[in-house]
Motif scaffolding. Structure first.
Motif, PDB file in Angstrom:
ATOM      1  N   ASP A   1       5.132  -0.586   0.755  1.00  0.00           N
ATOM      2  CA  ASP A   1       5.374  -1.905   0.065  1.00  0.00           C
ATOM      3  C   ASP A   1       4.307  -2.128  -0.881  1.00  0.00           C
ATOM      4  O   ASP A   1       3.025  -2.278  -0.838  1.00  0.00           O
ATOM      5  CB  ASP A   1       5.625  -2.843   0.985  1.00  0.00           C
ATOM      6  CG  ASP A   1       5.918  -4.401   0.356  1.00  0.00           C
ATOM      7  OD1 ASP A   1       5.100  -4.925  -0.451  1.00  0.00           O
ATOM      8  OD2 ASP A   1       7.181  -4.818   0.578  1.00  0.00           O
ATOM      9  N   LEU A   2       4.697  -2.234  -2.330  1.00  0.00           N
ATOM     10  CA  LEU A   2       3.460  -2.498  -3.452  1.00  0.00           C
ATOM     11  C   LEU A   2       3.921  -3.828  -3.794  1.00  0.00           C
ATOM     12  O   LEU A   2       5.020  -4.352  -4.124  1.00  0.00           O
ATOM     13  CB  LEU A   2       3.700  -1.422  -4.554  1.00  0.00           C
ATOM     14  CG  LEU A   2       2.633  -1.269  -5.446  1.00  0.00           C
ATOM     15  CD1 LEU A   2       1.465  -0.680  -4.683  1.00  0.00           C
ATOM     16  CD2 LEU A   2       3.079  -0.358  -6.449  1.00  0.00           C
ATOM     17  N   PRO A   3       2.856  -4.593  -4.026  1.00  0.00           N
ATOM     18  CA  PRO A   3       3.100  -5.914  -4.658  1.00  0.00           C
ATOM     19  C   PRO A   3       3.701  -6.185  -5.850  1.00  0.00           C
ATOM     20  O   PRO A   3       4.696  -6.834  -6.165  1.00  0.00           O
ATOM     21  CB  PRO A   3       1.353  -6.539  -4.709  1.00  0.00           C
ATOM     22  CG  PRO A   3       0.859  -5.691  -3.792  1.00  0.00           C
ATOM     23  CD  PRO A   3       1.553  -4.607  -3.742  1.00  0.00           C
ATOM     24  N   CYS A   4       3.528  -5.137  -6.922  1.00  0.00           N
ATOM     25  CA  CYS A   4       3.977  -5.054  -8.179  1.00  0.00           C
ATOM     26  C   CYS A   4       3.296  -3.631  -8.769  1.00  0.00           C
ATOM     27  O   CYS A   4       2.364  -2.889  -8.387  1.00  0.00           O
ATOM     28  CB  CYS A   4       3.622  -6.212  -9.225  1.00  0.00           C
ATOM     29  SG  CYS A   4       1.945  -6.373  -9.603  1.00  0.00           S
ATOM     30  N   LEU A   5       4.053  -3.168  -9.616  1.00  0.00           N
ATOM     31  CA  LEU A   5       3.927  -1.857 -10.235  1.00  0.00           C
ATOM     32  C   LEU A   5       2.500  -1.793 -10.768  1.00  0.00           C
ATOM     33  O   LEU A   5       1.522  -0.854 -10.883  1.00  0.00           O
ATOM     34  CB  LEU A   5       4.894  -1.316 -11.199  1.00  0.00           C
ATOM     35  CG  LEU A   5       6.311  -1.054 -10.703  1.00  0.00           C
ATOM     36  CD1 LEU A   5       7.208  -0.423 -11.670  1.00  0.00           C
ATOM     37  CD2 LEU A   5       5.997   0.254  -9.713  1.00  0.00           C
TER      38      LEU A   5
END
Length: 868
Positions: free
Chosen positions: A642-646
């Motif tokens: 899971d990535l907070p944002c790119l």
């Protein structure tokens, strides 16, 4: 009423008239036909006067439709045509009471013109007062309305007509309330609500409630009036006009569509047209307006424009004109999307600005909000993002104010979910453009613009909480609507992914879920229907079920399985992952809001979709994922992170590369105090930190979200909340493992984003965090995290967690405790890897692992150094 008539031989007429009036007192009017038949053929004036009396009787009973049709019939008679004045006075009043104020004012003007032309014609004081009331209710200017109504009131007061004075007092309160008088609004609301059974009183109460933004209660008043027994057809129209505005304001789209279909079959009795049964102008205006929205939904833009232009002249009040310009602006925006002619947007801005100016009262708040939303869209399409954001922000503020005034929590929650933010709107506009390419095929640049809009929404919500100054990365994103720049940016992102890796970015807006898939040679955008409110309910229900008591019972585990299946169907997992080629084994997920709470690892997909052996080619036992085509969890095919944002990826990757290694700190939070934990991190750089302990999260109260450490005085003294945790020195930590219950849950910030221990760990400097989404069983936690740490010595973090979860699922790792059905996803799917998904251990260590210790652990308060 007309006085008794004693003409030559007229005793019969006088007696018949007395009988007709007596019958009218008992509620019947048939005797008037007999009376009119007795009038001498050459006495047209008397006939017209008695015909007007008949209409007056019907009007006094509230039978406006019958009164209107009877009046038209009398006016078509040559005697009525020759002596129109008394009949026109009655028709004006019928029209006024039916809500057809413009037509009523036209009758009043004709009457006054006729009186002015004929010196013999005159109006008595009562007739003048009745006309003044008609003219006052039709006046667009509040000052004029008050003056005319005041004149009428004075006349009725002078003759002692208390009932008429009371009606005029109610009219004056209504005018004052429309003008924004809080005193008048309070007076209307102070009246007995049960007394609002008549249509005028119901409309007045609805208007007062709208002035207080209590739309939900106003809707109930209008619906109750519409459902009342014996409602006259002529009174449907003003109630329906109110109903439309309330349904728009309360986001009841399905009800609006149903109403539009119903209106096409309604028969309105004519209250002022030229023929019985024809549709009155106001009814036609409302019906065509709703029909226009239906045509837009079906993409029939040109036909919608034609229908709308045909009713422009029927908009005879500020309210109608505001609705017309609003609809015209919406049609122009839709036309631009089809033709790409900038003149359509210019026309839209003009119409919508006019609608905004006309809707300058609280009673037209729904029009103001919709106009601001559409203006934002028009400016976005004109590539003026600052102007678009301003309009969307203003609309959002008005809607939140409206929501706060509603009565029930359910309605407030539904409205909040249905309020689009500026990010929702920007994504919607970009997605619609992506879907309108030649032949229906989206252009690559439009797809890229849609994905960049999704990234902008995520970054705006989270970047500032990951690292100081990280939000500056947003300023490097392409401008909204700049397709070529978006495509170039997206290619850079895709080139940075591994060959077996793809990014899955998601965003939920009201009614839709947007998915973007990005990888090397791989770009897709999918826009699927979804009920965001329903997804919220499913996630809450899942969290409620996932505790040791419920999961210890078969029905609890079955319920969890059902909820997981519904979540998969709700976001369209099969459709989206069907676009991912078999070479992709790892998915980096970027999701916010309710989507960030869904346990993606457990969602079922068909095992036959490129997942040989059930482990996506990772070397697991053959057949562990079930027979070909049978549903299996996503984790059997993909390793997930899971990535907070790119935009955060380069930052977290840089941290991870600098913080690789095996030196680890294992903290027993049951023994170590918060000060011990913080001090140890300051003394030594640890590349991996694992906290064993207990946590609690309250999504509604941040003060009840904590990790429990040992206290120096009492238990509460040992609690660390996210704000303090993010001050810990984790700048050397590549992997932070939060082996505590609910450590991956978080507190809502605003409506879209959460902050908690995962975000606090990233803010404190960690490159990645492993945490649980819900309460995790202790023995499953121990064996799963032990396996994860073992795999970290030679596998990327996401693959290590995938292996550990599958080991528990397939029985290769057995919990020490008595866990029923340990392979059920409720036990292992709560664990998620947040942040960088790469290796924890450097490649040189992998090659030298046989010659020197590779895994060094320090245990707080178990001070022996362990090597292996």
């Amino acid at each position: 009423m007309t006085e008794n008539f004693f003409l030559d031989g007229g005793e019969v007429l006088a007696e018949a008239l007395q009988q007709a009036r007596a019958s009218a007192a008992d509620g019947t009017d048939a005797a008037y036909a007999h009376v009119l038949g007795l009038v001498a053929a050459d006495d047209a004036a008397l006939w017209a006067t008695l015909a007007a009396e008949h209409v007056s009787v019907l009007r006094s009973w509230g039978r406006l439709s019958t009164a209107a049709s009877q009046c038209e019939r009398y006016l078509r008679d040559e005697r009525g045509a020759a002596h129109r004045l008394p009949l026109l006075i009655e028709r004006a009043q019928v029209r006024s009471e039916s809500g057809m104020h413009a037509a009523a004012a036209a009758d009043a003007a004709e009457i006054r013109e006729a009186v002015g032309r004929d010196p013999r014609a005159e109006l008595d004081s009562a007739a003048h007062a009745r006309l003044r009331r008609v003219e006052g209710l039709a006046a667009g200017d509040p000052a004029t309305a008050r003056r005319y109504l005041g004149e009428a009131r004075a006349v009725f007061e002078s003759v002692g007509d208390a009932a008429a004075v009371a009606v005029l007092d109610a009219d004056l309160r209504l005018v004052a309330a429309r003008g924004g008088s809080d005193e008048a609004v309070s007076a209307i609301l102070a009246e007995d609500s049960d007394a609002a059974t008549s249509v005028p009183r119901a409309l007045a109460r609805a208007l007062a409630l709208k002035a207080r933004h209590r739309y939900e209660e106003a809707l109930l008043v209008v619906v109750t009036a519409l459902a009342s027994d014996g409602l006259d057809a002529a009174l449907q129209l003003p109630l329906l006009e109110e109903l439309v505005g309330l349904l728009v304001a309360l986001r009841r789209g399905k009800a609006l569509k149903a109403l539009s279909a119903e209106l096409s079959h309604l028969t309105f009795m004519e209250a002022g047209g030229s023929a019985e049964g024809t549709e009155p102008p106001a009814a036609r205006f409302l019906r065509v307006l709703l029909t226009t929205f239906g045509l837009l939904d079906r993409g029939e833009v040109q036909r919608a424009r034609g229908e709308l232009d045909a009713i422009r002249e029927l908009a005879d009040s500020d309210r109608d004109r505001a609705h017309w310009h609003l609809a015209s602006g919406e049609v122009s925006v839709a036309a631009f999307k089809r033709r790409k002619v900038e003149a359509d947007l210019t026309a839209a801005v003009s119409d919508l600005t006019t609608a905004l100016e006309l809707a300058n009262t609280d009673q037209l708040l729904d029009v103001r909000i919709r106009a601001l939303r559409l203006l934002g869209e028009a400016f976005e399409l004109l590539k003026q993002p600052d102007q678009a954001s301003d309009r969307w922000a203003r609309a959002h503020a008005l809607e939140e104010e409206l929501v706060a005034r509603q009565v029930s929590d359910e309605v407030r929650a539904t409205l909040l979910e249905d309020i689009p933010t500026e990010h929702d709107e920007r994504i919607r506009v970009a997605a619609e453009l992506a879907a309108s390419g030649p032949g229906g095929a989206p252009a690559a640049t439009a797809v890229a613009a849609a994905i960049v809009a999704m990234e902008s929404a995520r970054g705006a919500a989270v970047l500032a909480g990951i690292a100081p100054g990280a939000a500056g990365a947003l300023r490097r994103l392409p401008a909204p609507g700049d397709g070529p720049a978006a495509w170039q940016w997206l290619r850079t992102i895709a080139d940075a992914t591994a060959r077996d890796e793809a990014i899955w970015i998601m965003h939920a807006r009201p009614g839709r879920v947007h998915h973007g898939i990005v990888g090397r040679g791989l770009v897709h955008h999918v826009d699927l229907p979804a009920d965001r409110g329903e997804l919220e309910k499913l996630v809450k229900a899942l969290r409620k079920e996932c505790n040791e008591y419920r999961l210890g019972r078969p029905e609890g585990r079955d319920r969890v399985s059902q909820l997981i299946e519904r979540l998969a169907a709700g976001i369209g997992v099969e459709t989206v992952l069907g676009l991912v080629p078999p070479r992709i084994k790892r998915l980096v997920v970027v999701a916010g809001g309710v989507l960030s709470d869904i346990p993606l690892a457990a969602l079922p997909i068909k095992s036959g979709r490129g997942a040989p052996g059930g482990l996506g080619g990772l070397g697991g036992p053959a057949g562990s994922a079930g027979s070909d085509g049978a549903p299996v969890p996503i984790v059997t095919r993909f390793a997930l992170s899971d990535l907070p944002c790119l935009s955060a990826r380069p930052l977290l990757r840089q941290r991870a590369v600098g913080n690789r290694g095996s030196r680890a700190l294992m903290i027993s939070a049951f023994e170590a105090t918060p000060e011990d934990f913080e001090g140890e991190l300051l003394r030594t750089d640890y590349r991996r930190v694992r906290i064993l302990g207990h946590g609690q999260t309250d999504p509604k109260d941040a003060s009840q979200t904590w990790l429990q450490f040992a206290g120096t005085k009492n238990e509460r003294d040992g609690r660390i909340q996210p704000g303090r945790f993010q001050q810990a020195n984790l700048t050397s930590c590549g992997t932070l493992i939060l082996g505590a219950c609910e450590s991956g849950m978080a507190q809502r910030v605003g409506r879209d984003e959460r902050t908690g221990f995962v975000r606090a760990g990233l803010h404190a400097g960690a490159a990645s965090v492993v945490a649980a989404r819900w309460i995790a069983e202790v023995s499953v936690t121990a064996v799963l995290l032990d396996r994860f740490e073992g795999y970290l010595r030679y596998l990327p973090r996401d693959v290590a967690l995938q292996r550990a979860q599958l080991d528990v699922r397939d029985g290769r790792a057995v919990p020490a405790g008595d866990v029923p059905e340990p392979g059920h996803p409720a036990w292992w799917a709560c664990w998620t890897l947040y942040g960088d998904s790469g290796h924890q251990v450097k490649a040189p260590i992998l090659r030298a692992s046989a010659r020197r210790p590779a895994h060094v652990i320090r245990r707080l308060f178990r001070t022996a150094v362990q090597t292996d």
